[in-house]
Design an enzyme around this catalytic site. Structure first.
Site, PDB file in Angstrom:
ATOM      1  N   HIS A 246       0.916  -1.082   0.011  1.00 15.58           N
ATOM      2  CA  HIS A 246      -0.054   0.053  -0.017  1.00 15.58           C
ATOM      3  C   HIS A 246       0.788   1.179  -0.026  1.00 15.58           C
ATOM      4  O   HIS A 246       0.693   2.139  -0.674  1.00 15.58           O
ATOM      5  CB  HIS A 246      -0.997  -0.102   1.196  1.00 15.58           C
ATOM      6  N   GLU A 247       1.894   1.501   0.801  1.00 10.95           N
ATOM      7  CA  GLU A 247       2.589   2.614   1.098  1.00 10.95           C
ATOM      8  C   GLU A 247       3.368   2.939  -0.149  1.00 10.95           C
ATOM      9  O   GLU A 247       3.605   3.991  -0.577  1.00 10.95           O
ATOM     10  CB  GLU A 247       3.654   2.331   2.164  1.00 10.95           C
ATOM     11  N   HIS A 250       1.855   5.012  -2.666  1.00 10.45           N
ATOM     12  CA  HIS A 250       1.977   6.249  -2.287  1.00 10.45           C
ATOM     13  C   HIS A 250       3.204   7.008  -2.823  1.00 10.45           C
ATOM     14  O   HIS A 250       3.499   8.221  -3.525  1.00 10.45           O
ATOM     15  CB  HIS A 250       1.880   6.689  -0.851  1.00 10.45           C
ATOM     16  N   HIS A 256      -5.380   7.740  -2.083  1.00 14.59           N
ATOM     17  CA  HIS A 256      -6.264   6.557  -1.548  1.00 14.59           C
ATOM     18  C   HIS A 256      -7.437   6.272  -2.197  1.00 14.59           C
ATOM     19  O   HIS A 256      -8.001   7.031  -3.115  1.00 14.59           O
ATOM     20  CB  HIS A 256      -6.803   6.911  -0.209  1.00 14.59           C
TER      21      HIS A 256
HETATM   22 ZN   LIG Z   1      -2.191   5.153   2.508  1.00 14.63          ZN
END
Ligand SMILES: [Zn+2]
Ligand SMILES: *[C@@H]1O[C@H](CO)[C@@H](O)[C@H](O)[C@H]1NC(C)=O
Ligand SMILES: *[C@@H]1O[C@H](CO)[C@@H](O)[C@H](O)[C@H]1NC(C)=O
Ligand SMILES: *[C@@H]1O[C@H](CO)[C@@H](O)[C@H](O)[C@H]1NC(C)=O
Ligand SMILES: *[C@@H]1O[C@H](CO)[C@@H](O)[C@H](O)[C@H]1NC(C)=O
Ligand SMILES: [Zn+2]
Length: 292
Positions: A246-247, A250, A256
């Site tokens: 997930h990170e 970014h 998101h």
């Molecule tokens: Zn996030």
């Protein structure tokens, strides 16, 4: 005998549940709360929604009291809109349930502190049909990204993090290479941090906020050291690989997603099965880097 054991089991389970939810204790008395109400916990809720970009403290004179004002109502509505809940502005059970789940601390909205984010870029790329969000891209000459670990990084985290990088390599034009230079020289700077660690987004002990990462070209990538991290998916622990996947989204410039199946959905629970990319993640990264 069996009943004694099951009683103990239930006792231990409830203790674990209480510990897991200690961080969002302030939400438990807010069921049905709406504009005009006073209720214990609204101060903490405003702080939380401001941290995530839903409430702008500059628009409220009630940041330090428990009054439900216009700014909080508009923040709650924006939260409900983002997550495709019923948009009522009221703290209903569905909204509170989602808010009380652990999550990534990277804000869902960027109107305040992330001044480096190009808002017109974000607006241009906010498509109505899709759920992913594109925030900022690496420049076209930057496709090999180096990563470095802060000196205190737990050794067992390195393999899961590298696996997460490798997964993104398969669906994006990026290659990830460990830097042979200093920590600060990496394009991506990975560390385990606790509480206030100097970047304006303090962690909060176990539960609540789990990790966060900054958009290009910043590259800071932090795990909350107070979580119970694990290299496997297991009841009662948090999967390093799943959170890292997930990170890294970014780090590459994705915001998101409201798609619950997407890797870029911000909430993740202890013991939750590891996700693979959804079509939404793949569409997002392709839209961000269309020429590769
Ligand atoms: Zn996030
Ligand atoms: C929250 O309020 C709703 C509506 O008043 C009610 O149906 C629900 O049972 C309440 N939930 C809890 C956990 O108290
Ligand atoms: C911000 O993004 C817009 C739309 O993509 C672009 O036209 C503009 O040049 C960008 N501005 C900066 C400062 O990067
Ligand atoms: C990335 O590294 C590879 C292999 O070292 C090299 O062939 C390629 O040109 C580099 N790409 C960029 C954009 O620097
Ligand atoms: C995960 O998704 C990627 C991209 O769609 C796919 O190539 C890969 O096979 C999937 N892996 C698993 C284990 O399903
Ligand atoms: Zn941080």
């Amino acid at each position: 005998m069996t009943s004694k054991i099951s009683f103990l089991y239930i006792l231990v389970l409830s203790a674990i549940l209480i510990i897991c939810h200690a961080h969002h204790e302030f939400l438990k008395d807010l069921n049905g709360t709406r504009k005009g109400d006073h209720a214990n916990g609204l101060i903490e809720l405003k702080k939380f929604l401001s941290y995530l970009g839903y409430v702008n403290p500059a628009n409220s004179i009630h940041m330090n009291d428990d009054f439900f004002d216009d700014e909080l109502e508009s923040g709650v509505k924006e939260y409900q809109t983002f997550f495709k809940l019923k948009v009522t502005g009221v703290l209903d059970q569905e909204t509170l349930n989602l808010m009380s789940k652990p999550r990534c601390g990277t804000p869902d909205h960027y109107f305040m502190r992330n001044s480096e984010v190009n808002h017109s870029f974000e607006k241009v790329h906010l498509s109505i049909s899709s759920r992913y969000r594109l925030v900022k891209a690496w420049p076209p000459n930057k496709r090999n990204l180096t990563f470095s670990y802060s000196p205190n990084t737990r050794l067992d985290a390195k393999v899961p993090i590298v696996i997460a990088f490798r997964k993104w390599s398969r669906i994006s034009p990026f290659r990830f290479l460990i830097t042979h230079g200093r920590y600060v020289d990496g394009d991506i700077k990975i560390g385990f941090k606790r509480w206030d660690h100097g970047d304006g987004y303090p962690f909060d002990g176990k539960g609540g906020i789990l990790a966060h990462a900054f958009y290009p070209p910043d590259g800071r990538f932090h795990f909350d050291a107070d979580e119970i991290w694990d290299t496997k998916v297991r009841q009662g622990t948090l999967d390093i690989q799943g959170v890292a996947l997930h990170e890294v989204g970014h780090i590459l410039g994705l915001g998101h997603s409201a798609d619950r199946n997407a890797v870029m959905f911000p909430h993740v629970e202890y013991g939750e099965p590891r996700k693979n990319f959804s079509q939404d993640d793949i569409d997002g990264i392709r839209a961000l880097y269309p020429n590769n």
